[in-house]
Design a protein around this motif. Structure first.
Motif, PDB file in Angstrom:
ATOM      1  N   UNK A  22     -69.908  24.548 -78.689  1.00  0.00           N
ATOM      2  CA  UNK A  22     -69.812  24.073 -77.924  1.00  0.00           C
ATOM      3  C   UNK A  22     -68.725  24.931 -76.355  1.00  0.00           C
ATOM      4  N   UNK A  23     -68.349  25.599 -76.920  1.00  0.00           N
ATOM      5  CA  UNK A  23     -66.918  26.491 -76.003  1.00  0.00           C
ATOM      6  C   UNK A  23     -67.597  28.490 -75.531  1.00  0.00           C
ATOM      7  N   UNK A  24     -68.383  28.134 -76.051  1.00  0.00           N
ATOM      8  CA  UNK A  24     -68.940  29.663 -75.952  1.00  0.00           C
ATOM      9  C   UNK A  24     -67.982  30.773 -76.667  1.00  0.00           C
ATOM     10  N   UNK A  25     -66.971  30.322 -77.640  1.00  0.00           N
ATOM     11  CA  UNK A  25     -65.729  31.042 -77.758  1.00  0.00           C
ATOM     12  C   UNK A  25     -65.612  31.857 -79.471  1.00  0.00           C
ATOM     13  N   UNK A  26     -65.258  32.668 -79.448  1.00  0.00           N
ATOM     14  CA  UNK A  26     -65.472  32.646 -81.257  1.00  0.00           C
ATOM     15  C   UNK A  26     -64.190  32.109 -82.017  1.00  0.00           C
TER      16      UNK A  26
END
Length: 249
Positions: free
Chosen positions: A231-235
């Motif tokens: 959903x955010x593209x972050x890890x």
């Protein structure tokens, strides 16, 4: 134009407490209306939300309004959405399950597995595990057609045995299996033996059962990790997500 990681995250069906919990990760989570899901998704795209987390109560209802990936299509549910270039839905639980099984150190390559469920859709929860190198896989559902529907998605070259729960061959398949995965319904009495390892996705099998019950305590946090990544593209790290789980249940 804001940076990708500053875009808000839609919380579909989640309370305001979820948004407050996500602040600790530097995320702006906003609860959105659920009375018209299609309109809500359209508004999220217009307002440049990065994606959405979906409450379990709305996972099935949202599926028709997304460009669902294979995992979401097979299970009939969506638990995370990305709005970059469309409305891309996924069901992150299936990949999270692979993460947990691999992290357990269980030796899947060359082993035999038995998947026991009720329907093609609930058995789809376990299908990704079949990519981990099993050579023989039994698939058990309420009816043979349901079992066959799940078995058609298994990797090529794997020996597959789809049968119904009422077939006497279930006991024979269990005797040959190393790993048993329960996705729905009950585990047939006497099926689990001391040499088995059980992955219980129903949460109904007690620790006193024969065999080894695989520890899935990290699965919810691993799932949230996968959801947020989609959903955010972050890890994120699983350990930092565990405290958030009560607010997102």
């Amino acid at each position: 134009m804001p940076a990708h990681d500053s875009l808000p995250l839609a919380l579909i069906g989640h309370s305001g407490a979820a948004g407050r919990a996500l602040r600790d990760l530097g995320l702006v989570g906003i609860s959105v209306p659920t009375d018209d899901l299609e309109a809500t998704l359209a508004a999220c795209r217009t307002l440049r939300f990065s994606g959405a987390l979906v409450h379990p109560s709305l996972e099935t209802a949202l599926l028709p309004f997304t460009q669902a990936d294979p995992a979401a299509q097979r299970t009939g549910r969506v638990d995370a959405i990305a709005f970059a270039g469309g409305t891309h839905g996924t069901f992150a639980l299936v990949d999270a399950l692979i993460d947990v099984v691999e992290a357990s150190g269980y030796a899947t390559r060359g082993a035999s597995a038995l998947l026991i469920g009720s329907s093609t859709r609930d058995l789809a929860l376990a299908l990704p595990l079949t990519r981990l190198g099993f050579t023989d896989i039994g698939v058990v559902a309420e009816t043979t057609p349901e079992a066959e529907g799940a078995a058609k998605h298994l990797p090529a070259g794997v020996r597959t045995y789809p049968i119904s729960r009422r077939d006497a061959s279930v006991a024979t398949l269990a005797e040959r299996a190393d790993l048993i995965v329960l996705t729905a319904g009950s585990l047939p009495a006497g099926l689990l033996q001391p040499y088995h390892t059980l992955v219980d996705l129903t949460g109904r099998v007690t620790g006193g059962a024969a065999g080894t019950v695989m520890d899935l305590s990290r699965l919810p946090a691993q799932r949230l990790c996968r959801q947020l990544s989609h959903a955010t593209g972050q890890r994120f790290h699983v350990d930092e997500l565990t405290p958030l789980l009560p607010s997102l249940s």
